[in-house]
Design a protein around this motif. Structure first.
Motif, PDB file in Angstrom:
ATOM      1  N   ASP A  39       0.857  -1.182   0.000  1.00 31.62           N
ATOM      2  CA  ASP A  39       0.000   0.000   0.000  1.00 31.62           C
ATOM      3  C   ASP A  39       0.897   1.237   0.000  1.00 31.62           C
ATOM      4  O   ASP A  39       2.005   1.217   0.551  1.00 31.62           O
ATOM      5  CB  ASP A  39      -0.900   0.004   1.240  1.00 31.62           C
ATOM      6  CG  ASP A  39      -1.905   1.155   1.227  1.00 31.62           C
ATOM      7  OD1 ASP A  39      -2.293   1.583   0.123  1.00 31.62           O
ATOM      8  OD2 ASP A  39      -2.294   1.611   2.321  1.00 31.62           O
ATOM      9  N   GLY A  61      -4.837   6.846   0.594  1.00 35.83           N
ATOM     10  CA  GLY A  61      -4.197   5.763  -0.135  1.00 35.83           C
ATOM     11  C   GLY A  61      -4.347   5.925  -1.634  1.00 35.83           C
ATOM     12  O   GLY A  61      -5.410   6.315  -2.126  1.00 35.83           O
ATOM     13  N   THR A  65      -5.881  -1.973  -3.465  1.00 37.52           N
ATOM     14  CA  THR A  65      -5.560  -3.130  -2.628  1.00 37.52           C
ATOM     15  C   THR A  65      -6.205  -4.422  -3.116  1.00 37.52           C
ATOM     16  O   THR A  65      -6.033  -5.470  -2.502  1.00 37.52           O
ATOM     17  CB  THR A  65      -6.009  -2.864  -1.173  1.00 37.52           C
ATOM     18  OG1 THR A  65      -7.432  -2.684  -1.129  1.00 37.52           O
ATOM     19  CG2 THR A  65      -5.314  -1.629  -0.612  1.00 37.52           C
ATOM     20  N   LYS A  86      -9.225   1.572  -2.007  1.00 38.43           N
ATOM     21  CA  LYS A  86      -8.076   2.319  -1.510  1.00 38.43           C
ATOM     22  C   LYS A  86      -8.324   2.778  -0.074  1.00 38.43           C
ATOM     23  O   LYS A  86      -9.429   3.214   0.257  1.00 38.43           O
ATOM     24  CB  LYS A  86      -7.792   3.518  -2.408  1.00 38.43           C
ATOM     25  CG  LYS A  86      -7.509   3.130  -3.852  1.00 38.43           C
ATOM     26  CD  LYS A  86      -7.337   4.333  -4.753  1.00 38.43           C
ATOM     27  CE  LYS A  86      -7.100   3.905  -6.201  1.00 38.43           C
ATOM     28  NZ  LYS A  86      -6.942   5.073  -7.098  1.00 38.43           N
TER      29      LYS A  86
END
Length: 212
Positions: A159, A183, A187, A198
């Protein structure tokens, strides 16, 4: 020309050698969620979580300080559906990097703001369903796989994203700061702009800075 370059390099080395270094243990509360799909709309609800770690700081100038941290950060999301609560819990080891700017100093106290990137690695992921529907009770927890294959139930280990913070530090070294984390990494293994998840978080931390 060579003499000038040598003087500049020597000055830079001297400045780095005498730069003040600090270490600061920190713990904080945060609210976490996940942005789903390319429009960044959240499909879940924010849930309470925490983060804890330590920061290493180096004064670059009288106004600028570079902070590199190592943190455990719990992230995820939750959602209530027809009496059932579904929760996703992710455990990350994160390395945030902040370039903080001293806005104002007074009586040994300081107000600062800053921003920078972060890099995270997922070390654990769990899904939980709890509640009842149509008279049927549920209380289940499952371990989610961590990997980069096409398994849509898995979580990508890597991440990354950006952070911003604003804080206040006293002359005794005790500080508090508010942070926001966005983020940028999807993911979901094999996901695209129509299937992206995210991480996002905001919170408040307290710590104690020790200077050397």
């Amino acid at each position: 020309m060579k003499k000038t370059l040598l003087i500049a390099v020597a000055a830079l080395i001297a400045q780095t050698s005498f730069a003040q270094i600090s270490i600061a243990p920190e713990v904080g509360f945060q609210m976490v969620n996940q942005n789903v799909n390319s429009d960044s709309s959240t499909s879940g609800d924010f849930k309470a979580s925490y983060r804890a770690g330590v920061n290493l700081g180096v004064d670059l100038t009288k106004k600028l300080t570079l902070h590199v941290g190592g943190f455990y950060s719990a992230k995820g999301t939750q959602q209530d559906v027809l009496g059932l609560k579904a929760t996703l819990n992710y455990s990350y080891i994160e390395v945030p990097i902040y370039l903080n700017y001293s806005v104002v100093k007074f009586a040994g106290n300081e107000l600062f703001v800053g921003a920078g990137p972060y890099l995270g690695y997922c070390i654990g992921a769990k899904g939980k369903i709890k509640g009842s529907i149509l008279g049927q009770s549920f209380d289940e927890e499952i371990d989610m796989p961590i990997g980069s294959d096409e398994n849509t139930d898995a979580v990508k280990p890597l991440d990354y994203g950006v952070n911003a913070n604003i804080g206040f530090i006293t002359k005794m070294g005790i500080y508090a700061r508010a942070h926001y984390s966005l983020g940028l990494a999807n993911t979901v293994p094999g996901g695209d702009s129509d299937n992206s998840v995210k991480n996002t978080a905001f919170g408040l931390s307290v710590g104690y800075q020790i200077k050397f």
